[in-house]
Design an enzyme around this catalytic site. Structure first.
Site, PDB file in Angstrom:
ATOM      1  N   TYR A   1      31.090  20.737  39.493  1.00  0.00           N
ATOM      2  CA  TYR A   1      31.855  21.646  40.356  1.00  0.00           C
ATOM      3  C   TYR A   1      32.543  20.860  41.481  1.00  0.00           C
ATOM      4  CZ  TYR A   1      32.607  25.730  43.437  1.00  0.00           C
ATOM      5  OH  TYR A   1      33.155  26.710  44.234  1.00  0.00           O
TER       6      TYR A   1
ATOM      7  N   ALA B   1      33.353  17.729  41.509  1.00  0.00           N
ATOM      8  CA  ALA B   1      34.413  16.889  40.937  1.00  0.00           C
ATOM      9  C   ALA B   1      35.666  17.711  40.650  1.00  0.00           C
ATOM     10  CB  ALA B   1      33.912  16.220  39.654  1.00  0.00           C
TER      11      ALA B   1
HETATM   12  P1  NDP Z   1      32.915  35.206  41.495  1.00  0.00           P
HETATM   13  O1  NDP Z   1      31.922  34.624  40.568  1.00  0.00           O
HETATM   14  O2  NDP Z   1      32.554  36.354  42.353  1.00  0.00           O
HETATM   15  O3  NDP Z   1      34.260  35.588  40.704  1.00  0.00           O
HETATM   16  C1  NDP Z   1      34.834  34.638  39.845  1.00  0.00           C
HETATM   17  C2  NDP Z   1      36.155  35.167  39.340  1.00  0.00           C
HETATM   18  O4  NDP Z   1      36.753  34.147  38.522  1.00  0.00           O
HETATM   19  C3  NDP Z   1      36.005  36.416  38.503  1.00  0.00           C
HETATM   20  O5  NDP Z   1      37.062  37.298  38.791  1.00  0.00           O
HETATM   21  C4  NDP Z   1      36.142  35.880  37.071  1.00  0.00           C
HETATM   22  O6  NDP Z   1      36.752  36.800  36.180  1.00  0.00           O
HETATM   23  C5  NDP Z   1      37.116  34.737  37.291  1.00  0.00           C
HETATM   24  N1  NDP Z   1      37.077  33.764  36.202  1.00  0.00           N
HETATM   25  C6  NDP Z   1      36.058  32.937  35.859  1.00  0.00           C
HETATM   26  N2  NDP Z   1      36.398  32.220  34.782  1.00  0.00           N
HETATM   27  C7  NDP Z   1      37.650  32.608  34.428  1.00  0.00           C
HETATM   28  C8  NDP Z   1      38.548  32.253  33.402  1.00  0.00           C
HETATM   29  N3  NDP Z   1      38.229  31.323  32.482  1.00  0.00           N
HETATM   30  N4  NDP Z   1      39.759  32.849  33.354  1.00  0.00           N
HETATM   31  C9  NDP Z   1      40.107  33.785  34.279  1.00  0.00           C
HETATM   32  N5  NDP Z   1      39.297  34.181  35.262  1.00  0.00           N
HETATM   33  C10 NDP Z   1      38.078  33.603  35.334  1.00  0.00           C
HETATM   34  O7  NDP Z   1      33.384  33.965  42.390  1.00  0.00           O
HETATM   35  P2  NDP Z   1      33.950  33.891  43.878  1.00  0.00           P
HETATM   36  O8  NDP Z   1      34.787  35.064  44.190  1.00  0.00           O
HETATM   37  O9  NDP Z   1      32.844  33.524  44.760  1.00  0.00           O
HETATM   38  O10 NDP Z   1      34.849  32.578  43.735  1.00  0.00           O
HETATM   39  C11 NDP Z   1      36.262  32.609  43.657  1.00  0.00           C
HETATM   40  C12 NDP Z   1      36.760  31.193  43.855  1.00  0.00           C
HETATM   41  O11 NDP Z   1      36.309  30.694  45.113  1.00  0.00           O
HETATM   42  C13 NDP Z   1      36.241  30.221  42.800  1.00  0.00           C
HETATM   43  O12 NDP Z   1      37.231  29.282  42.458  1.00  0.00           O
HETATM   44  C14 NDP Z   1      35.092  29.527  43.523  1.00  0.00           C
HETATM   45  O13 NDP Z   1      34.827  28.257  43.010  1.00  0.00           O
HETATM   46  C15 NDP Z   1      35.644  29.471  44.932  1.00  0.00           C
HETATM   47  N6  NDP Z   1      34.632  29.294  45.958  1.00  0.00           N
HETATM   48  C16 NDP Z   1      33.627  30.217  46.134  1.00  0.00           C
HETATM   49  C17 NDP Z   1      32.681  30.012  47.113  1.00  0.00           C
HETATM   50  C18 NDP Z   1      31.556  30.943  47.340  1.00  0.00           C
HETATM   51  O14 NDP Z   1      30.667  30.615  48.160  1.00  0.00           O
HETATM   52  N7  NDP Z   1      31.496  32.124  46.727  1.00  0.00           N
HETATM   53  C19 NDP Z   1      32.703  28.809  47.969  1.00  0.00           C
HETATM   54  C20 NDP Z   1      33.797  27.928  47.705  1.00  0.00           C
HETATM   55  C21 NDP Z   1      34.718  28.174  46.737  1.00  0.00           C
HETATM   56  P3  NDP Z   1      35.934  37.750  35.138  1.00  0.00           P
HETATM   57  O15 NDP Z   1      34.733  38.281  35.879  1.00  0.00           O
HETATM   58  O16 NDP Z   1      36.942  38.795  34.810  1.00  0.00           O
HETATM   59  O17 NDP Z   1      35.564  36.912  33.949  1.00  0.00           O
END
Ligand code: NDP
Length: 241
Positions: free
Chosen positions: A150, A152
């Site tokens: 993650y 990376a």
């Molecule tokens: P969640 O796990 O709550 O939501 C993840 C979202 O990403 C979902 O809507 C999911 O869609 C979507 N998703 C995952 N894989 C795919 C894919 N292959 N294609 C399309 N959509 C995809 O995560 P967060 O809201 O917490 O995170 C959002 C972003 O913020 C991410 O990039 C995460 O790395 C980043 N982030 C989060 C932090 C945290 O503490 N929460 C901290 C730092 C960064 P579906 O459910 O429809 O599959």
């Protein structure tokens, strides 16, 4: 009306961004992968509040699905703003990070960002004021034990942001990055209360973040007020060290 495509907008930070943009009068393309019900419910909520949105299924790791998504956005008026938010995490030691796990995290969190930008760029270039905002992580800046893949991938997103900002600046397109700290979403449900307390203790502002905290920063980067800002990594982390 300006249009924003937000990947991974069915839940968490992406959903908060979708609501924030819609409340400011943007048409929102709500991308989701597996959470169709949540994406549809979010769109209903946005429409009931007078907003405009279109749910679009696509796995960001699949180039053909991304092409279909971008075509749908083009049909509905194009893309002025792209928020690359879709992401997954893997929590485990480096030795536990088997090749298929490593590949899946890099495919989603880094290659997915490439896929969407590569495919959407012609649409963004058509906009009078195209912008790209990538969601990285505090771990992409500092690195996290037990989240090597993650970290990376998210560091890769930072490098991509800085380089692409230089390349697209002459086209009038800004490219920035938001690097959240610990945000209360489904992604962090694996952490027990002691771990969360430890994170809060290491956070000068003494709390965890909300999805809205991140959405507010994204919306600001999308605003006129951020028009001279590009290639930047904006921490939304309460000062986490
Ligand atoms: P969640 O796990 O709550 O939501 C993840 C979202 O990403 C979902 O809507 C999911 O869609 C979507 N998703 C995952 N894989 C795919 C894919 N292959 N294609 C399309 N959509 C995809 O995560 P967060 O809201 O917490 O995170 C959002 C972003 O913020 C991410 O990039 C995460 O790395 C980043 N982030 C989060 C932090 C945290 O503490 N929460 C901290 C730092 C960064 P579906 O459910 O429809 O599959």
């Amino acid at each position: 009306m300006k249009n924003v495509l937000i990947t991974g907008a069915s839940r968490g930070i992406g959903a908060a961004c979708a609501e924030a943009f819609a409340a400011e009068g943007w048409r929102v393309f709500v991308n989701y992968n597996k959470s169709e019900k949540k994406a549809i419910e979010l769109c209903e909520k946005i429409r009931q509040s007078g907003g405009d949105c279109v749910p679009i299924q696509a796995d960001v790791t699949d180039a053909a699905q991304v092409r279909r998504m971008v075509s749908l956005c083009a049909y509905h008026g194009g893309i002025d703003m792209l928020v690359n938010n879709a992401g997954i995490d893997f929590y485990g030691t480096f030795e536990q990070t088997e090749p298929q796990i490593w590949q899946k995290v890099i495919d989603t969190d880094l290659n997915g960002v490439y896929n969407v930008i590569y495919t959407a760029l012609p649409e963004i270039k058509n906009s009078v004021q195209g912008r790209i905002i990538n969601i990285s992580s505090v771990w992409g800046v500092h690195g996290a034990s037990c989240e090597v893949a993650y970290s990376a991938a998210k560091a890769g997103v930072i490098g991509l942001t800085k380089a692409l900002a230089k390349e697209l600046g002459p086209s009038g397109i800004t490219v920035n990055c938001v690097a959240p700290g610990y945000i209360d979403t489904d992604m962090n449900k694996i952490f027990d209360p002691d771990t969360v307390s430890d994170i809060i203790n290491r956070t000068p502002l003494s709390r965890t973040g909300s999805a809205k905290d991140v959405a507010d920063a994204v919306l600001w980067l999308a605003s006129e007020k951020a028009s001279f800002i590009t290639g930047q990594i904006i921490g939304v982390d309460g000062g986490f060290m």
